[in-house]
Design an enzyme around this catalytic site. Sequence first.
Site, short mmCIF file in Angstrom:
data_model
loop_
_atom_site.label_atom_id
_atom_site.label_comp_id
_atom_site.label_asym_id
_atom_site.label_seq_id
_atom_site.Cartn_x
_atom_site.Cartn_y
_atom_site.Cartn_z
N HIS A 81 0.40 1.13 -13.23
CA HIS A 81 1.21 -0.01 -13.68
C HIS A 81 2.68 0.40 -13.71
CE1 HIS A 81 2.10 -3.78 -15.62
NE2 HIS A 81 2.91 -3.11 -16.42
N ARG A 98 -15.99 -17.73 -8.13
CA ARG A 98 -15.54 -16.41 -8.61
C ARG A 98 -16.72 -15.48 -8.79
NH1 ARG A 98 -10.43 -13.74 -8.84
NH2 ARG A 98 -9.51 -15.36 -7.62
N ASN A 143 -5.84 2.63 -12.97
CA ASN A 143 -4.85 1.66 -12.47
C ASN A 143 -3.45 2.26 -12.60
OD1 ASN A 143 -3.79 -0.97 -11.73
ND2 ASN A 143 -3.22 -1.23 -13.89
N GLU A 199 5.61 6.39 -9.69
CA GLU A 199 4.27 5.97 -9.23
C GLU A 199 3.67 6.90 -8.19
OE1 GLU A 199 3.63 1.78 -8.40
OE2 GLU A 199 5.51 1.29 -9.35
N GLY A 257 0.77 -1.23 0.00
CA GLY A 257 0.00 0.00 0.00
C GLY A 257 0.81 1.29 0.00
N ASN A 274 1.41 3.04 -2.61
CA ASN A 274 0.67 3.96 -3.49
C ASN A 274 -0.55 4.53 -2.76
OD1 ASN A 274 1.72 4.28 -6.39
ND2 ASN A 274 2.02 2.11 -5.97
N ASP A 318 -4.28 -4.02 -18.88
CA ASP A 318 -3.40 -2.85 -19.07
C ASP A 318 -3.60 -2.19 -20.44
OD1 ASP A 318 -2.28 -3.41 -16.55
OD2 ASP A 318 -0.74 -4.69 -17.44
#
Length: 210
Positions: free
Chosen positions: A110, A66, A108, A181, A12, A14, A151
């Site tokens: 990456h 799932r 997101n 990031e 964590g 980020n 992505d």
Amino acid sequence: MLKLGVMVSGGGTNLQAIIDAIDNGGITNAGIKAVISNNPGAYALERAKAHGIDAVCLSPKSFESREEFHKALLGKVDEYGLDLIVLAGFLVTIPAAMIQKYRNRIINIHPSLIPSFCGVGYYGLKVHEAALKRGVKLTGATVHFVDEGVDSGPIILQKAVEVLPGDTPKTLQRRVMEEAEWKILPQAIDMIANGRLKDSGLSAAKEEEE
Ligand code: GAR
């Protein structure tokens, strides 16, 4: 005020960068409503709690299928009434129903310059291992919208980082986090929260499509 949900799986850092940016004015007009993890042991959950943020864990292992997990995840996101979902090291595939419902509202981070070293199998340290193996001299990080691919969604921000002689996957990972990031993820959130996304390449990319 943009209501953020941050989805995490691990340390964590980020998430911490987002919390810090909200505290120091780097992100305005947004607040974190909830942090959601798939991993009960994620240190990110502790970071959230330490800041009085709702920290929720939904582990796929505690669901029969799932489908059940996906339903619960979407249910949780809906329950919080989130405006923007931030995947900050969330290493689980996002259900298609969530992508559809929250189109252009899921971003997101990456750890590479997409389209290099991204897609299926490229996550975390593996990305940096691949970059070093290929011998690239520049790598970096990308913030992008999440679509049905891996992505593959529209790119919001990127920042390049130099690969240095003697780098290991770990030293490179750390430098990419520090130099890229932790800067571009808060920056992208601030842009979205304040309606400044047109300043990125996104609007140009959209116009070309039309
Ligand atoms: C970050 O490097 C992030 O870019 C990466 O996982 C790490 C999470 O670290 N995400 C991916 O590889 C997604 N494909 P953090 O938990 O300390 O923020």
